[in-house]
Design a protein around this motif. Structure first.
Motif, PDB file in Angstrom:
ATOM      1  N   SER A 178      24.370  27.082  -2.439  1.00  0.00           N
ATOM      2  CA  SER A 178      24.372  28.083  -3.518  1.00  0.00           C
ATOM      3  C   SER A 178      23.233  29.079  -3.376  1.00  0.00           C
ATOM      4  O   SER A 178      23.260  30.129  -4.010  1.00  0.00           O
ATOM      5  CB  SER A 178      24.312  27.394  -4.885  1.00  0.00           C
ATOM      6  N   MET A 179      22.231  28.791  -2.548  1.00  0.00           N
ATOM      7  CA  MET A 179      21.152  29.773  -2.364  1.00  0.00           C
ATOM      8  C   MET A 179      21.668  31.033  -1.683  1.00  0.00           C
ATOM      9  O   MET A 179      21.062  32.096  -1.766  1.00  0.00           O
ATOM     10  CB  MET A 179      20.006  29.158  -1.572  1.00  0.00           C
ATOM     11  N   PHE A 180      22.813  30.911  -0.987  1.00  0.00           N
ATOM     12  CA  PHE A 180      23.419  32.084  -0.350  1.00  0.00           C
ATOM     13  C   PHE A 180      24.510  32.692  -1.227  1.00  0.00           C
ATOM     14  O   PHE A 180      25.206  33.595  -0.810  1.00  0.00           O
ATOM     15  CB  PHE A 180      24.007  31.698   1.007  1.00  0.00           C
ATOM     16  N   GLY A 181      24.672  32.168  -2.434  1.00  0.00           N
ATOM     17  CA  GLY A 181      25.745  32.655  -3.302  1.00  0.00           C
ATOM     18  C   GLY A 181      26.749  31.546  -3.534  1.00  0.00           C
ATOM     19  O   GLY A 181      26.836  30.594  -2.762  1.00  0.00           O
ATOM     20  N   ARG A 190      27.134  34.960   9.156  1.00  0.00           N
ATOM     21  CA  ARG A 190      26.305  36.131   8.918  1.00  0.00           C
ATOM     22  C   ARG A 190      27.088  37.412   9.233  1.00  0.00           C
ATOM     23  O   ARG A 190      26.984  38.418   8.547  1.00  0.00           O
ATOM     24  CB  ARG A 190      25.098  36.042   9.819  1.00  0.00           C
ATOM     25  N   SER A 241      22.502  40.731   4.577  1.00  0.00           N
ATOM     26  CA  SER A 241      21.744  40.658   3.321  1.00  0.00           C
ATOM     27  C   SER A 241      22.071  39.385   2.555  1.00  0.00           C
ATOM     28  O   SER A 241      21.310  38.962   1.688  1.00  0.00           O
ATOM     29  CB  SER A 241      22.046  41.876   2.445  1.00  0.00           C
ATOM     30  N   ARG A 242      23.179  38.749   2.861  1.00  0.00           N
ATOM     31  CA  ARG A 242      23.569  37.526   2.144  1.00  0.00           C
ATOM     32  C   ARG A 242      23.121  36.272   2.870  1.00  0.00           C
ATOM     33  O   ARG A 242      23.001  35.221   2.256  1.00  0.00           O
ATOM     34  CB  ARG A 242      25.085  37.509   1.948  1.00  0.00           C
ATOM     35  N   ASN A 254      20.100  35.264   5.091  1.00  0.00           N
ATOM     36  CA  ASN A 254      18.835  35.479   5.780  1.00  0.00           C
ATOM     37  C   ASN A 254      17.785  34.548   5.188  1.00  0.00           C
ATOM     38  O   ASN A 254      17.959  34.005   4.101  1.00  0.00           O
ATOM     39  CB  ASN A 254      18.408  36.950   5.714  1.00  0.00           C
ATOM     40  N   GLY A 255      16.698  34.398   5.943  1.00  0.00           N
ATOM     41  CA  GLY A 255      15.673  33.438   5.560  1.00  0.00           C
ATOM     42  C   GLY A 255      14.991  33.763   4.249  1.00  0.00           C
ATOM     43  O   GLY A 255      14.449  32.880   3.586  1.00  0.00           O
ATOM     44  N   ALA A 256      15.023  35.014   3.817  1.00  0.00           N
ATOM     45  CA  ALA A 256      14.342  35.405   2.579  1.00  0.00           C
ATOM     46  C   ALA A 256      15.028  34.840   1.334  1.00  0.00           C
ATOM     47  O   ALA A 256      14.476  34.897   0.249  1.00  0.00           O
ATOM     48  CB  ALA A 256      14.291  36.927   2.478  1.00  0.00           C
ATOM     49  N   LEU A 257      16.230  34.284   1.489  1.00  0.00           N
ATOM     50  CA  LEU A 257      16.944  33.737   0.326  1.00  0.00           C
ATOM     51  C   LEU A 257      16.717  32.247   0.152  1.00  0.00           C
ATOM     52  O   LEU A 257      17.171  31.664  -0.834  1.00  0.00           O
ATOM     53  CB  LEU A 257      18.448  34.004   0.473  1.00  0.00           C
ATOM     54  N   LEU A 258      16.039  31.614   1.113  1.00  0.00           N
ATOM     55  CA  LEU A 258      15.818  30.173   0.992  1.00  0.00           C
ATOM     56  C   LEU A 258      14.976  29.885  -0.248  1.00  0.00           C
ATOM     57  O   LEU A 258      14.032  30.606  -0.552  1.00  0.00           O
ATOM     58  CB  LEU A 258      15.126  29.640   2.249  1.00  0.00           C
ATOM     59  N   ASP A 259      15.358  28.830  -0.947  1.00  0.00           N
ATOM     60  CA  ASP A 259      14.787  28.526  -2.254  1.00  0.00           C
ATOM     61  C   ASP A 259      13.439  27.826  -2.099  1.00  0.00           C
ATOM     62  O   ASP A 259      13.355  26.770  -1.466  1.00  0.00           O
ATOM     63  CB  ASP A 259      15.766  27.625  -3.017  1.00  0.00           C
ATOM     64  N   LEU A 260      12.389  28.418  -2.688  1.00  0.00           N
ATOM     65  CA  LEU A 260      11.063  27.806  -2.582  1.00  0.00           C
ATOM     66  C   LEU A 260      10.707  26.967  -3.815  1.00  0.00           C
ATOM     67  O   LEU A 260       9.631  26.387  -3.855  1.00  0.00           O
ATOM     68  CB  LEU A 260      10.006  28.905  -2.399  1.00  0.00           C
ATOM     69  N   LYS A 261      11.639  26.912  -4.786  1.00  0.00           N
ATOM     70  CA  LYS A 261      11.347  26.081  -5.964  1.00  0.00           C
ATOM     71  C   LYS A 261      11.414  24.616  -5.563  1.00  0.00           C
ATOM     72  O   LYS A 261      12.146  24.243  -4.647  1.00  0.00           O
ATOM     73  CB  LYS A 261      12.376  26.353  -7.070  1.00  0.00           C
TER      74      LYS A 261
END
Lengths: 219, 351
Positions: free
Chosen positions: A169-172, A63, A69-70, A72-79
């Motif tokens: 890949s959820m983090f890039g 981190r 911004s790269r 953080n928990g908001a990027l975890l994939d909910l699909k």
């Protein structure tokens, strides 16, 4: 006649003593097995603690390197996803070790989705003595075990590497080596958790046996 | 004409240069970091920071504190300083100050697009955006399905619009495309900022050229290392490198074909300014590379203050504050995780 009676009684005494020695040996074996499993359990707990500490610090380091911004928990994939890792529970038919055994199926192929899910549901509904798959995965969906073919370890390694990259890949797609190191640490921690579960089962089972033997001796 | 800035600089930017030099004096010193590194809890860190310029931003935060709260509140200080300078600045300083925030804008755009792809709520994503990179229509990014829509619906009216010319395709947004978009935008931004500074001329051009070249070179190294073992081809990797800097063009040719960290080291050690960075690392190791690059960056940023009458001091101050906030984040994480022995792994002292 008297001599025969004496010989008979001495043989019986020897048999009884032999049985007592055998019983004592089994008791000691159970105690040793219990102590061994207890030692393994404590060692594994310590190992899990240090692996998790290392993983969390590596995540913080990633981190620091990549930016908040790269990572953080908001990027975890909910699909909904197919599970990359699942837990397999098998039951031994062994009379001595009549307990379940946990196996981690890591980085299973996630190519097929709904079709395989239907097939698996049908399999689970049938009454069989075969292994019963239970899900303990971070994503919804179904896992599919990679068939490990002997003589193709490199292909399996490549597939595992692809699954690892896909997970991150959820983090890039261009992530820091520190994030990959954190992933490996948490992967190791997961393996350790499953080992702990197995060792704990052995420990509880041998503990029960030792307690029964002690109660039998006191009775 | 270089050397004659002293005649006219203070007319428009003298006040703000004095302000930014005052802000620089408020950066944390080695003594402050030593005190912070000995803290046992996050409340101790808050107590030590109360005696610094961050004090007013943290004093009303209730316990228990979280590391993200400390970072968020310290960032507010940076944002307030920046906004004060921006509202007082005239051209071309105001444009220069705006350029400094475009990197954060790109990060925010990618955050919103990635989060939307992962079916996250847009309000949750907006809370995670960097305040320096916010713009009015940022929430509308969530409706775009591909880059063409991204540009047409939202970004055409933002300062990032000129950087999108190389990214506009009708391909759906997926993880790889988003990553390429991020790096392509950043490349275009850095090149544009570099051209702008060269046009300003004088001491600003000289100092900012050095700082931005270092930034471009560091990005090239990070892209190379992060793409090792991924599906990014050599040609795609090379396209992400900026078209300026010490490594341009021959270093880029060699970096594009590197397959491991030791090959990267082999390339970088041919350039004397980077030899000292890689000499601190052992073979096969890349963990301390970030810290080594940050230390070199801090050295160059501090040197910018040694000269007067140029805009580089504003850029240097903003970057030094960001480094300070990174230091505080790391110290807070080590304290929160009870790993104080590792605190010096990533803290970069500024003074």
């Amino acid at each position: 006649m008297e001599e025969q009676d004496q010989m008979q009684s001495s043989i019986e005494v020897e048999e009884v003593e032999e049985q007592q020695r055998e019983g004592k040996r089994l008791e000691e074996e159970n105690v040793v097995r219990f102590l061994d499993s207890l030692d393994s359990y404590v060692t594994l707990l310590d190992s899990l603690s240090s692996t998790l500490r290392q993983g969390w610090l590596e995540l913080a380091s990633a981190r620091q390197s990549m930016g908040a911004s790269r990572i953080n928990g908001a990027l975890l994939d909910l699909k909904s996803h197919s599970a990359a890792t699942s837990l397999q529970v098998t039951h031994h038919d062994d009379e001595i070790l009549n307990q379940p055994h946990f196996t981690l199926c890591k980085w299973a192929s996630s190519k097929n989705g709904y079709g395989d899910e239907k097939l698996r549901e049908n399999k689970l509904q049938t009454n069989s003595d075969g292994p019963q798959l239970r899900h303990r995965s971070q994503f919804a969906g179904t896992p599919e075990k990679i068939p490990e073919t002997k003589g193709a370890p490199l292909i399996v390694d490549d597939q595992v590497q692809k699954e690892r990259t896909k997970s991150l890949s959820m983090f890039g797609t261009l992530v820091s080596p520190k994030l990959r190191a954190a992933q490996l640490s948490f992967e190791t921690a997961l393996e350790t958790l499953v080992e702990i579960a197995n060792v704990r089962l052995t420990m509880l089972s041998t503990s029960d046996q030792v307690r029964k033997e002690l109660e039998g001796t006191e009775g | 004409m270089y050397g004659f800035e002293a005649l006219t600089f203070n007319v428009h930017a003298g006040y703000l240069e004095a302000i930014v030099r005052g802000h620089r004096a408020g950066l944390l010193t080695a003594a402050d970091y030593n005190n912070l590194c000995q803290c046992e809890t996050l409340d101790d860190i808050k107590m030590h920071l109360s005696a610094t310029e961050y004090g007013p931003y943290l004093q009303n935060e209730p316990s228990p504190l979280h590391t993200t709260t400390i970072v968020e509140k310290c960032t507010l200080k940076l944002v307030e300083d920046y906004k004060h300078m921006l509202c007082q600045a005239t051209e071309p300083l105001s444009t220069f100050l705006e350029y400094i925030t475009y990197g954060h804008m790109i990060d925010n755009v990618v955050l919103i697009v990635t989060g939307t792809l992962h079916e996250r709520d847009v309000h949750e994503l907006l809370e995670k955006c960097h305040p320096l990179g916010m713009f009015d229509s940022i929430a509308t990014l969530a409706v775009a399905q591909n880059m063409r829509e991204l540009y047409r619906l939202v970004l055409v009216d933002t300062p990032l619009a000129p950087y999108f010319s190389e990214c506009i395709t009708s391909e759906d947004l997926d993880d790889m495309n988003i990553e390429i978009m991020r790096n392509t935008l950043y490349k275009a931004y850095l090149e544009d900022f570099y051209r702008f500074c060269r046009k300003l001329g004088g001491a600003t051009a000289e100092i900012m050229s050095d700082l931005l070249s270092f930034e471009a070179d560091r990005r090239a190294v990070n892209i190379t290392i992060n793409s090792i073992g991924t599906e990014l081809t050599r040609d795609d990797r090379k396209k992400l490198y900026s078209n300026f800097g010490l490594l341009y063009p021959y270093g880029h040719e060699e970096l594009a074909i590197c397959e491991d960290i030791d090959q990267v080291r082999g390339v970088m050690e041919k350039y004397p300014p980077y030899q000292s960075i890689f000499s601190k690392l052992s073979y096969g190791e890349s963990q301390m590379l970030d810290k080594a690059f940050y230390e070199e960056e801090v050295k160059r940023l501090c040197l910018a203050f040694e000269q007067q009458f140029h805009y580089g001091v504003f850029f240097a101050y903003m970057r030094l504050r960001e480094q300070e906030i990174r230091n505080l984040m790391w110290i807070s994480e080590c304290v929160a995780q009870n790993q104080k022995s590792r605190v010096h792994d990533s803290v970069v002292f500024i003074f």
